[in-house]
Design an enzyme around this catalytic site. Structure first.
Site, PDB file in Angstrom:
ATOM      1  N   HIS A 280       0.843  -1.205   0.000  1.00 15.63           N
ATOM      2  CA  HIS A 280       0.000   0.000   0.000  1.00 15.63           C
ATOM      3  C   HIS A 280       0.879   1.256   0.000  1.00 15.63           C
ATOM      4  CE1 HIS A 280      -3.243   2.769   1.398  1.00 15.63           C
ATOM      5  NE2 HIS A 280      -2.223   3.324   2.017  1.00 15.63           N
ATOM      6  N   GLU A 281       1.893   1.258   0.867  1.00 17.02           N
ATOM      7  CA  GLU A 281       2.791   2.419   0.926  1.00 17.02           C
ATOM      8  C   GLU A 281       3.542   2.596  -0.393  1.00 17.02           C
ATOM      9  OE1 GLU A 281       2.776   4.644   3.296  1.00 17.02           O
ATOM     10  OE2 GLU A 281       1.318   3.470   4.426  1.00 17.02           O
ATOM     11  N   HIS A 284       1.589   4.388  -2.999  1.00 18.95           N
ATOM     12  CA  HIS A 284       1.625   5.857  -2.950  1.00 18.95           C
ATOM     13  C   HIS A 284       2.776   6.396  -3.810  1.00 18.95           C
ATOM     14  CE1 HIS A 284      -1.577   6.687  -0.187  1.00 18.95           C
ATOM     15  NE2 HIS A 284      -1.045   5.987   0.794  1.00 18.95           N
ATOM     16  N   GLU A 362      -5.685   7.157  -1.105  1.00 21.80           N
ATOM     17  CA  GLU A 362      -5.693   5.938  -0.288  1.00 21.80           C
ATOM     18  C   GLU A 362      -6.327   4.778  -1.047  1.00 21.80           C
ATOM     19  OE1 GLU A 362      -3.971   5.534   2.378  1.00 21.80           O
ATOM     20  OE2 GLU A 362      -3.403   7.640   2.259  1.00 21.80           O
TER      21      GLU A 362
HETATM   22 ZN   LIG Z   1      -1.951   5.315   2.547  1.00 21.09          ZN
END
Ligand SMILES: [Zn+2]
Length: 419
Positions: A280-281, A284, A362
Site C-alpha cells: 500500500h505504501e 503511494h 488511499e
Molecule cells: Zn496510505
C-alpha cells in the site's frame, strides 16, 4: 466602509462560521457514533467483537469532547492575539525594551511561539495522559514526555530560529520581490528537512534497529523488487515506547527506500499482512502521490508568500487585525505572525477538498496493494489496524467528508472487495 474595518468584520464572520461549523461537525460525529454504539455493524458481526466496537466508540467520543475544548481555546487565542490586542501589546513592550531592529523582530516571533506553546501544553497533557492513557494507548512516562518536550524545544530553536531569521532578513533586505526569495528559501529548507529528518532527527526520539527476522526481510525485499524499488535498509522502530498505535513508513528519495516498521505493527500482523501494508505504501510512490503532495505544497506556499508580500505593505492589514504598525520601522515579524494567525481561519473551508484528494489516493494505494499482494491480507490488516487504533467503524458521513484523510474502514473494505 474602509478596508481595515472590512478585514475586521471578515475575520469575525469567518471565525464565527469556522467555530460554528466545527462544533456542528463534532456534534454530528458524537450523535452518530453514540447512536451506533450498542451493536457491531452487520458486515463486521463475525470479525469485530462488541467490546472492541464499543471501545472504538468511547475513544472517538472522548476525542470529540477534547476537541470541543480545543476549538474554543483556538478561537479565544486567535482573538486574544489579534482583535483583543495581545500581539500589539507584546510588540510594544518589546519595542520599548529593545528598540526597533532585527533583534526585536526575532524576539517577537520567539515570544509569540513560546506563549502559544505554553497555552497548548495543558491540552497536550490531557490528550496523552488523559484520553490516550485511559484507552491504553499511552506508553509514555511523564519523564519521557518532558524529555520529548525539551528536545522539541531545542530542535525548534536550532532549526526554526535560523529560518525565521533568514526570512525576516529577506523581507527587509531583498526588495519588493522578497517573497520570491523567501519562498525559495522556505522550499529549500523543507527539502533539507526531508533529507535530514530520517537520518538525524528521528533517531533523537526513537531507536532504529535492522530488521532481524530473516524470513520477513527476504519477503519484503522480494516485494520491493517486484514493485521496482530497492531497500536501502529495513528497520524496526521502538514505537511501543510511546504509544500502542501501529504504523509503517518509507523514507528516502528515488527508487531506494529506507523501510521503517513500528515494532507494534510487526507484533500484530502476519507476514502476509505486513507485505500488503508495505505494498500500500509503495502504491503511494507508484502513483506519484508524494511528488504530487510536495508539488501542491510548493504551489500553495508560492501563492501564500505572494499574498503576504502584498498584504505586508497594506496598513489596513495590520490595523484590521488589531495591531498598530510602525510607520517608520519594519513590520515584517508582525506581518508574518498575523498572516499565520489569520490564514487558517479562511483556509479551513477548503479543507474538505484536500481531504477528498487524500482519500482518493488511499483508494488508489489500496488497489495497487491488492494487485501486488493479496486483497484478503490487506483487508484483514486494515481491520486489525483500525481495531487496534480504536477507529470507529461508524463515523458520521459528513464528518468524514470534512476531516478524514483516510477513508473509514467500511469504505475501504467494501472497495477492496469490489476490485
Ligand atoms: Zn496510505
Amino acid at each position: 466602509m474602509n478596508a481595515s474595518l472590512t478585514l475586521t468584520l471578515a475575520l469575525v464572520v469567518a471565525l464565527l462560521a469556522h467555530v460554528a461549523l466545527k462544533f456542528w461537525l463534532n456534534a454530528r460525529q458524537v450523535r452518530h457514533v453514540a447512536g451506533h454504539r450498542s451493536a457491531v455493524p452487520a458486515a463486521y458481526a463475525q470479525t469485530v467483537s462488541l467490546t472492541d466496537h464499543q471501545k472504538a466508540a468511547d475513544y472517538t467520543l472522548a476525542k470529540a469532547r477534547l476537541s470541543q475544548i480545543d476549538i474554543a481555546i483556538d478561537a479565544a487565542v486567535l482573538l486574544g492575539w489579534t482583535l483583543l490586542g495581545g500581539l500589539d501589546a507584546l510588540n510594544q513592550v518589546l519595542l520599548t525594551w529593545m528598540g526597533p531592529g532585527m533583534a526585536q523582530q526575532i524576539a517577537l516571533v520567539l515570544g509569540f511561539t513560546l506563549v502559544g506553546g505554553v497555552i497548548g501544553l495543558p491540552l497536550s497533557l490531557m490528550q496523552t495522559f488523559g484520553v490516550e492513557q485511559r484507552f491504553g494507548f499511552n506508553k509514555m512516562t511523564m519523564g519521557l514526555w518532558l524529555a520529548d518536550l525539551a528536545k522539541g524545544l531545542v530542535l525548534g530553536l536550532a532549526i526554526g530560529g535560523p529560518i525565521a531569521a533568514l526570512i525576516l532578513w529577506l523581507m527587509g533586505a531583498a526588495g519588493p520581490a522578497w517573497w520570491l526569495w523567501a519562498w525559495g528559501s522556505w522550499m529549500g529548507f523543507n527539502l533539507l528537512l526531508l533529507v535530514v529528518y530520517p537520518t538525524f532527527i528521528a533517531p533523537m526520539f526513537n531507536k532504529f534497529q535492522p530488521l532481524q527476522d530473516e524470513a520477513l526481510a527476504a519477503r519484503v525485499t522480494a516485494l520491493m523488487k517486484r514493485c521496482g524499488f530497492s531497500a536501502k535498509g529495513l528497520f524496526v522502530m521502538d514505537g511501543s515506547r510511546r504509544s500502542a498505535h501501529a504504523n509503517a513508513y518509507f523514507t528516502g528519495f528515488g527508487a531506494a527506500k529506507r523501510v521503517v516498521f513500528y515494532d507494534t505493527l510487526l507484533a500484530r500482523l502476519t507476514p502476509g499482512e505486513v507485505d500488503a501494508v508495505l505494498a500500500h505504501e509503495l502504491g503511494h510512490f507508484k502513483h506519484k502521490h508524494i511528488v504530487k503532495r510536495v508539488g501542491a505544497m510548493f504551489a500553495m506556499s508560492l501563492a501564500g508568500f505572494a499574498l503576504l508580500g502584498w498584504l505586508s505593505t497594506q496598513v489596513w492589514f495590520y490595523t484590521g487585525l488589531g495591531v498598530r504598525p510602525s510607520l517608520t520601522g519594519a513590520n515584517d515579524a508582525l506581518a508574518l505572525l498575523l498572516f499565520m494567525l489569520a490564514v487558517p481561519v479562511f483556509s479551513f473551508f477548503i479543507g474538505p477538498l484536500f481531504a477528498a484528494l487524500s482519500r482518493k489516493h488511499e483508494f488508489e494505494a489500496d488497489a495497487y496493494a491488492k494487485a501486488q499482494t493479496s486483497g484478503a491480507d490487506l483487508g484483514s490488516a486494515l481491520l486489525k489496524l483500525y481495531e487496534d487504533n480504536a477507529s470507529t467503524l461508524t463515523p458520521d458521513p459528513v464528518f468524514v467528508r470534512f476531516y478524514y484523510s483516510h477513508p473509514p474502514a467500511s469504505e475501504r473494505l467494501a472497495r477492496l472487495e469490489g476490485l
